[in-house]
Design a protein around this motif. Structure first.
Motif, PDB file in Angstrom:
ATOM      1  N   HIS A 191       6.750   3.375   4.669  1.00 34.80           N
ATOM      2  CA  HIS A 191       7.477   2.732   5.768  1.00 34.80           C
ATOM      3  C   HIS A 191       8.746   2.039   5.264  1.00 34.80           C
ATOM      4  CE1 HIS A 191       4.488   3.805   8.622  1.00 34.80           C
ATOM      5  NE2 HIS A 191       3.565   2.963   8.170  1.00 34.80           N
ATOM      6  N   PHE A 192       8.653   1.384   4.108  1.00 31.80           N
ATOM      7  CA  PHE A 192       9.852   0.776   3.542  1.00 31.80           C
ATOM      8  C   PHE A 192      10.878   1.860   3.219  1.00 31.80           C
ATOM      9  CE2 PHE A 192       7.215  -3.026   2.604  1.00 31.80           C
ATOM     10  CZ  PHE A 192       8.073  -4.000   3.075  1.00 31.80           C
ATOM     11  N   GLY A 193      10.418   2.968   2.657  1.00 30.53           N
ATOM     12  CA  GLY A 193      11.317   4.081   2.353  1.00 30.53           C
ATOM     13  C   GLY A 193      11.984   4.622   3.602  1.00 30.53           C
TER      14      GLY A 193
ATOM     15  N   ILE B  51       9.085  -9.434   5.887  1.00 28.60           N
ATOM     16  CA  ILE B  51       9.369  -9.036   4.511  1.00 28.60           C
ATOM     17  C   ILE B  51      10.712  -8.311   4.457  1.00 28.60           C
ATOM     18  CG2 ILE B  51       8.592  -7.649   2.555  1.00 28.60           C
ATOM     19  CD1 ILE B  51       6.871 -10.182   3.122  1.00 28.60           C
ATOM     20  N   LEU B  52      10.959  -7.428   5.440  1.00 20.10           N
ATOM     21  CA  LEU B  52      12.258  -6.757   5.513  1.00 20.10           C
ATOM     22  C   LEU B  52      13.397  -7.773   5.621  1.00 20.10           C
ATOM     23  CD1 LEU B  52      11.742  -3.693   7.874  1.00 20.10           C
ATOM     24  CD2 LEU B  52      12.387  -3.649   5.461  1.00 20.10           C
ATOM     25  N   SER B  53      13.186  -8.818   6.409  1.00 24.19           N
ATOM     26  CA  SER B  53      14.245  -9.821   6.581  1.00 24.19           C
ATOM     27  C   SER B  53      14.543 -10.515   5.258  1.00 24.19           C
ATOM     28  CB  SER B  53      13.867 -10.835   7.658  1.00 24.19           C
ATOM     29  OG  SER B  53      12.907 -11.758   7.194  1.00 24.19           O
ATOM     30  N   TYR B  54      13.513 -10.783   4.437  1.00 21.64           N
ATOM     31  CA  TYR B  54      13.743 -11.387   3.123  1.00 21.64           C
ATOM     32  C   TYR B  54      14.578 -10.446   2.249  1.00 21.64           C
ATOM     33  CZ  TYR B  54       9.903 -14.702   4.097  1.00 21.64           C
ATOM     34  OH  TYR B  54       9.094 -15.662   4.624  1.00 21.64           O
ATOM     35  N   LEU B  55      14.263  -9.149   2.304  1.00 22.02           N
ATOM     36  CA  LEU B  55      14.995  -8.173   1.497  1.00 22.02           C
ATOM     37  C   LEU B  55      16.445  -8.071   1.933  1.00 22.02           C
ATOM     38  CD1 LEU B  55      12.360  -5.311   1.291  1.00 22.02           C
ATOM     39  CD2 LEU B  55      12.977  -6.934  -0.491  1.00 22.02           C
TER      40      LEU B  55
ATOM     41  N   THR C 208       0.844  -1.203   0.000  1.00 18.07           N
ATOM     42  CA  THR C 208       0.000   0.000   0.000  1.00 18.07           C
ATOM     43  C   THR C 208       0.874   1.246   0.000  1.00 18.07           C
ATOM     44  OG1 THR C 208      -0.044   0.096   2.410  1.00 18.07           O
ATOM     45  CG2 THR C 208      -1.785  -1.221   1.334  1.00 18.07           C
ATOM     46  N   ASN C 209       0.275   2.405  -0.203  1.00 13.96           N
ATOM     47  CA  ASN C 209       1.028   3.658  -0.137  1.00 13.96           C
ATOM     48  C   ASN C 209       1.693   3.820   1.222  1.00 13.96           C
ATOM     49  OD1 ASN C 209       0.296   4.351  -2.725  1.00 13.96           O
ATOM     50  ND2 ASN C 209      -1.417   5.637  -2.092  1.00 13.96           N
TER      51      ASN C 209
ATOM     52  N   ALA D 138      16.956   5.074   6.960  1.00  5.39           N
ATOM     53  CA  ALA D 138      17.675   4.868   8.225  1.00  5.39           C
ATOM     54  C   ALA D 138      18.785   3.839   8.049  1.00  5.39           C
ATOM     55  CB  ALA D 138      16.700   4.423   9.314  1.00  5.39           C
ATOM     56  N   TYR D 139      18.520   2.795   7.306  1.00  3.24           N
ATOM     57  CA  TYR D 139      19.504   1.743   7.052  1.00  3.24           C
ATOM     58  C   TYR D 139      20.709   2.313   6.314  1.00  3.24           C
ATOM     59  CZ  TYR D 139      21.082  -3.012   5.835  1.00  3.24           C
ATOM     60  OH  TYR D 139      21.785  -4.175   5.711  1.00  3.24           O
TER      61      TYR D 139
END
Length: 113
Positions: free
Chosen positions: A45-47, A82-86, A39-40, A52-53
């Protein structure tokens, strides 16, 4: 025409209600990523996470973590998985999950403009 033939995916397929961290069945992981809806709000949140990363890698900082918060059932654990997969740069069924999610992110971003 039968109603079930109107859908792109088999509506009688096995859908895991919960996929736990540590389950390594490639077909379940691929289905989870394939059906993950960006979603938007999630795109933002991913951005935020990757900004930060990036700071943690490129700059000097003593802030070595992120805080994921939300209401019960809001998807915090799923987001983290999902973050862990990335971050793992996971490959499933010969496909790089990062590329799969980048395509989803790009499509969602294009819908915004």
């Amino acid at each position: 025409m039968e109603l079930k033939k109107m859908f792109l995916k088999d509506i009688e397929r096995d859908i895991k209600g919960v996929i736990k961290v540590g389950q390594d069945d490639d077909s379940d992981i691929f289905q989870e990523l394939d059906e993950y809806v960006v979603t938007n709000e999630l795109l933002g949140h991913f951005g935020d996470f990757f900004e930060a990363y990036k700071k943690g890698i490129l700059d000097h900082t003593d802030k070595m973590g992120v805080w994921i918060s939300g209401f019960f059932g809001s998807g915090k654990s799923h987001f983290l998985k999902i973050l862990s997969y990335l971050l793992e740069n996971r490959v499933v069924n010969g496909k790089n999950l990062l590329n799969t999610l980048i395509i989803k992110f790009t499509i969602q971003w294009l819908w915004q403009i």
